[in-house]
Write a protein that holds these residues in place. Sequence first.
Motif, PDB file in Angstrom:
ATOM      1  N   MET A 174      12.659   6.758   6.422  1.00 45.70           N
ATOM      2  CA  MET A 174      13.983   6.574   5.784  1.00 45.70           C
ATOM      3  C   MET A 174      14.058   6.178   4.264  1.00 45.70           C
ATOM      4  O   MET A 174      14.789   6.732   3.658  1.00 45.70           O
ATOM      5  CB  MET A 174      14.621   5.129   6.521  1.00 45.70           C
ATOM      6  N   LEU A 175      12.975   5.531   4.007  1.00 44.80           N
ATOM      7  CA  LEU A 175      12.910   5.158   2.384  1.00 44.80           C
ATOM      8  C   LEU A 175      12.792   6.639   1.771  1.00 44.80           C
ATOM      9  O   LEU A 175      13.454   6.586   0.600  1.00 44.80           O
ATOM     10  CB  LEU A 175      11.662   4.198   2.250  1.00 44.80           C
ATOM     11  N   SER A 176      11.856   7.391   2.295  1.00 43.70           N
ATOM     12  CA  SER A 176      11.609   8.563   1.501  1.00 43.70           C
ATOM     13  C   SER A 176      13.132   9.544   1.429  1.00 43.70           C
ATOM     14  O   SER A 176      12.900  10.481   0.259  1.00 43.70           O
ATOM     15  CB  SER A 176      10.698   9.730   2.237  1.00 43.70           C
ATOM     16  N   VAL A 177      13.976   9.564   2.053  1.00 48.14           N
ATOM     17  CA  VAL A 177      15.016  10.440   1.916  1.00 48.14           C
ATOM     18  C   VAL A 177      16.137   9.926   1.012  1.00 48.14           C
ATOM     19  O   VAL A 177      17.150  10.378   0.814  1.00 48.14           O
ATOM     20  CB  VAL A 177      15.918  10.657   3.390  1.00 48.14           C
ATOM     21  N   MET A 178      15.851   8.722   0.644  1.00 45.81           N
ATOM     22  CA  MET A 178      16.713   7.722  -0.346  1.00 45.81           C
ATOM     23  C   MET A 178      16.890   8.454  -1.835  1.00 45.81           C
ATOM     24  O   MET A 178      15.684   9.032  -2.081  1.00 45.81           O
ATOM     25  CB  MET A 178      16.395   6.517  -0.487  1.00 45.81           C
ATOM     26  N   PRO A 179      17.810   8.568  -2.391  1.00 46.02           N
ATOM     27  CA  PRO A 179      17.697   8.946  -3.868  1.00 46.02           C
ATOM     28  C   PRO A 179      16.953   8.147  -4.536  1.00 46.02           C
ATOM     29  O   PRO A 179      16.514   7.097  -4.258  1.00 46.02           O
ATOM     30  CB  PRO A 179      19.274   8.677  -4.580  1.00 46.02           C
ATOM     31  N   MET A 180      16.363   8.653  -5.793  1.00 51.98           N
ATOM     32  CA  MET A 180      15.452   8.125  -6.729  1.00 51.98           C
ATOM     33  C   MET A 180      15.886   6.976  -7.232  1.00 51.98           C
ATOM     34  O   MET A 180      15.206   5.737  -7.405  1.00 51.98           O
ATOM     35  CB  MET A 180      14.664   8.851  -7.719  1.00 51.98           C
ATOM     36  N   GLN A 181      17.259   6.891  -7.630  1.00 56.41           N
ATOM     37  CA  GLN A 181      17.730   5.684  -8.205  1.00 56.41           C
ATOM     38  C   GLN A 181      17.573   4.558  -7.295  1.00 56.41           C
ATOM     39  O   GLN A 181      17.210   3.228  -7.710  1.00 56.41           O
ATOM     40  CB  GLN A 181      19.352   5.940  -8.449  1.00 56.41           C
ATOM     41  N   ILE A 182      17.709   4.620  -6.008  1.00 55.13           N
ATOM     42  CA  ILE A 182      17.709   3.633  -5.107  1.00 55.13           C
ATOM     43  C   ILE A 182      15.994   3.224  -4.747  1.00 55.13           C
ATOM     44  O   ILE A 182      15.829   1.938  -4.711  1.00 55.13           O
ATOM     45  CB  ILE A 182      18.308   4.053  -3.655  1.00 55.13           C
ATOM     46  N   LEU A 183      15.189   4.241  -5.064  1.00 52.58           N
ATOM     47  CA  LEU A 183      13.738   3.904  -4.730  1.00 52.58           C
ATOM     48  C   LEU A 183      13.288   3.143  -6.031  1.00 52.58           C
ATOM     49  O   LEU A 183      12.633   2.477  -5.778  1.00 52.58           O
ATOM     50  CB  LEU A 183      13.100   5.322  -4.488  1.00 52.58           C
ATOM     51  N   TYR A 184      13.936   3.507  -7.191  1.00 56.77           N
ATOM     52  CA  TYR A 184      13.415   2.922  -8.304  1.00 56.77           C
ATOM     53  C   TYR A 184      13.981   1.318  -8.398  1.00 56.77           C
ATOM     54  O   TYR A 184      13.309   0.327  -8.947  1.00 56.77           O
ATOM     55  CB  TYR A 184      13.957   3.498  -9.743  1.00 56.77           C
ATOM     56  N   PHE A 185      15.209   1.171  -7.857  1.00 61.69           N
ATOM     57  CA  PHE A 185      15.714  -0.237  -7.779  1.00 61.69           C
ATOM     58  C   PHE A 185      14.865  -1.024  -6.897  1.00 61.69           C
ATOM     59  O   PHE A 185      14.640  -2.131  -6.959  1.00 61.69           O
ATOM     60  CB  PHE A 185      17.172  -0.084  -7.033  1.00 61.69           C
ATOM     61  N   SER A 186      14.343  -0.208  -5.691  1.00 56.41           N
ATOM     62  CA  SER A 186      13.346  -1.063  -4.803  1.00 56.41           C
ATOM     63  C   SER A 186      12.036  -1.290  -5.524  1.00 56.41           C
ATOM     64  O   SER A 186      11.413  -2.372  -5.049  1.00 56.41           O
ATOM     65  CB  SER A 186      13.144   0.054  -3.550  1.00 56.41           C
ATOM     66  N   SER A 187      11.634  -0.554  -6.257  1.00 53.49           N
ATOM     67  CA  SER A 187      10.670  -0.667  -7.297  1.00 53.49           C
ATOM     68  C   SER A 187      10.578  -1.901  -8.050  1.00 53.49           C
ATOM     69  O   SER A 187       9.750  -2.783  -8.052  1.00 53.49           O
ATOM     70  CB  SER A 187      10.089   0.499  -7.997  1.00 53.49           C
ATOM     71  N   ASP A 188      11.702  -1.929  -8.525  1.00 55.43           N
ATOM     72  CA  ASP A 188      11.857  -3.214  -9.633  1.00 55.43           C
ATOM     73  C   ASP A 188      11.920  -4.665  -8.711  1.00 55.43           C
ATOM     74  O   ASP A 188      11.408  -5.515  -9.072  1.00 55.43           O
ATOM     75  CB  ASP A 188      13.397  -3.089 -10.180  1.00 55.43           C
ATOM     76  N   CYS A 189      12.649  -4.416  -7.485  1.00 54.12           N
ATOM     77  CA  CYS A 189      12.407  -5.475  -6.532  1.00 54.12           C
ATOM     78  C   CYS A 189      11.128  -5.978  -6.222  1.00 54.12           C
ATOM     79  O   CYS A 189      10.535  -7.068  -6.093  1.00 54.12           O
ATOM     80  CB  CYS A 189      13.523  -5.498  -5.308  1.00 54.12           C
ATOM     81  N   THR A 190      10.419  -4.776  -5.842  1.00 52.87           N
ATOM     82  CA  THR A 190       8.999  -5.072  -5.420  1.00 52.87           C
ATOM     83  C   THR A 190       7.981  -5.510  -6.372  1.00 52.87           C
ATOM     84  O   THR A 190       7.244  -6.545  -6.169  1.00 52.87           O
ATOM     85  CB  THR A 190       8.264  -3.719  -4.915  1.00 52.87           C
ATOM     86  N   TYR A 191       8.565  -5.016  -7.683  1.00 55.60           N
ATOM     87  CA  TYR A 191       7.700  -5.571  -8.984  1.00 55.60           C
ATOM     88  C   TYR A 191       7.701  -7.409  -8.880  1.00 55.60           C
ATOM     89  O   TYR A 191       6.904  -7.951  -9.303  1.00 55.60           O
ATOM     90  CB  TYR A 191       7.954  -4.907 -10.143  1.00 55.60           C
ATOM     91  N   THR A 192       9.124  -7.678  -8.906  1.00 52.10           N
ATOM     92  CA  THR A 192       9.287  -9.153  -9.013  1.00 52.10           C
ATOM     93  C   THR A 192       8.513 -10.019  -7.856  1.00 52.10           C
ATOM     94  O   THR A 192       8.124 -10.836  -8.269  1.00 52.10           O
ATOM     95  CB  THR A 192      10.813  -9.306  -8.715  1.00 52.10           C
ATOM     96  N   PHE A 193       8.652  -9.391  -6.557  1.00 48.24           N
ATOM     97  CA  PHE A 193       7.946  -9.949  -5.605  1.00 48.24           C
ATOM     98  C   PHE A 193       6.289 -10.115  -5.597  1.00 48.24           C
ATOM     99  O   PHE A 193       5.815 -11.188  -5.486  1.00 48.24           O
ATOM    100  CB  PHE A 193       8.364  -9.115  -4.160  1.00 48.24           C
ATOM    101  N   ILE A 194       5.767  -8.917  -6.070  1.00 56.28           N
ATOM    102  CA  ILE A 194       4.325  -9.174  -5.915  1.00 56.28           C
ATOM    103  C   ILE A 194       3.655  -9.576  -7.406  1.00 56.28           C
ATOM    104  O   ILE A 194       2.669 -10.089  -7.265  1.00 56.28           O
ATOM    105  CB  ILE A 194       3.647  -7.705  -6.019  1.00 56.28           C
ATOM    106  N   TYR A 195       4.739  -9.534  -8.402  1.00 53.99           N
ATOM    107  CA  TYR A 195       4.139 -10.100  -9.673  1.00 53.99           C
ATOM    108  C   TYR A 195       4.489 -11.582  -9.834  1.00 53.99           C
ATOM    109  O   TYR A 195       3.392 -12.260 -10.096  1.00 53.99           O
ATOM    110  CB  TYR A 195       4.715  -9.368 -10.944  1.00 53.99           C
ATOM    111  N   TYR A 196       5.482 -12.103  -9.398  1.00 58.66           N
ATOM    112  CA  TYR A 196       5.963 -13.273  -9.599  1.00 58.66           C
ATOM    113  C   TYR A 196       5.936 -14.338  -8.412  1.00 58.66           C
ATOM    114  O   TYR A 196       5.532 -15.428  -8.762  1.00 58.66           O
ATOM    115  CB  TYR A 196       7.151 -13.409 -10.028  1.00 58.66           C
ATOM    116  N   ILE A 197       5.857 -13.594  -7.195  1.00 63.60           N
ATOM    117  CA  ILE A 197       5.681 -14.490  -6.025  1.00 63.60           C
ATOM    118  C   ILE A 197       4.566 -14.389  -5.428  1.00 63.60           C
ATOM    119  O   ILE A 197       3.726 -15.418  -5.343  1.00 63.60           O
ATOM    120  CB  ILE A 197       7.036 -14.092  -5.081  1.00 63.60           C
ATOM    121  N   ILE A 198       3.989 -13.403  -4.965  1.00 66.83           N
ATOM    122  CA  ILE A 198       2.691 -13.246  -4.251  1.00 66.83           C
ATOM    123  C   ILE A 198       1.525 -13.270  -4.997  1.00 66.83           C
ATOM    124  O   ILE A 198       0.390 -13.235  -4.949  1.00 66.83           O
ATOM    125  CB  ILE A 198       2.715 -12.197  -2.764  1.00 66.83           C
TER     126      ILE A 198
END
Length: 276
Positions: A1-25
Amino acid sequence: MLSVMPMQILYFSSDCTYTFIYYIIQYRKKVVLDNLRKAFPKKNKDEINDISKRFYRHFCDIIFESIKTLTISKEDAKKRLNLKNPEIIENFVKDGRSILLYTAHQGNWELLVYLPLLLPYPSNTFYRPLNNLYFNGLLLLIRERFGVTCVEKSKGYRTIIKQKNNSEIVMNCIIGDQSPRKESAIHWCNFFNRKTAFYLGANNISRKTNDVVLFPRFTKVKRGEYQLYFEIIEEFPSRSPGYKTVDKYARCLENTITTVPEMWLWSHRRWKLTER
């Protein structure tokens, strides 16, 4: 499901993931900072932290760019990877020479699976199977989608020798910057001003086959768009004495990392093996 998303959405998801893995976990943050301090002892704390943040952003982008490979069209894939000097491979192939791409966890190495779309030659990559069968199968599906053949690392040498005996012209891809296991055949190189263990596989195989050894160096044009430049490590490795090929590889890798440090995989424990 993620793979069919436009890259703009995937890069937004990447930004959220960055915040999670860098600052939280703080995923492997101690490892990353320790590696950076070892590699760049003259850089101050702020400089090290800046590189680490840029690394984590790039690392998260790699995850989602790799996921996109599962459904990306051939046309879009070609736009994401531009070969700067494909003629270097074309000229060697015309001369009947196979190519050994002695690569690293640099840039977005997963995009090397796009090479069959850009160069009309058979392409193999050697890998270590994952213990999780689902994710192992998923990675194989992604990596083989455009024509790359994945070969288990344990079968790599036999595969290359068979190709040589059959006079096949092939591009073989071997990643050489992992931290070796203690029982492996290794060579100690001077890498970032410290003795560092490197696998001898690519060095020994290329001396046996005399295949041209190239280092593929990634640069990032913009988010999601990369250029790939091929640098000659050894044109005639069978004439290269000892461990010259792996020594040259270590120098190419260090120079590349120094130029764009955030694009190397700092989260692996590169210096866990020490010379006795």
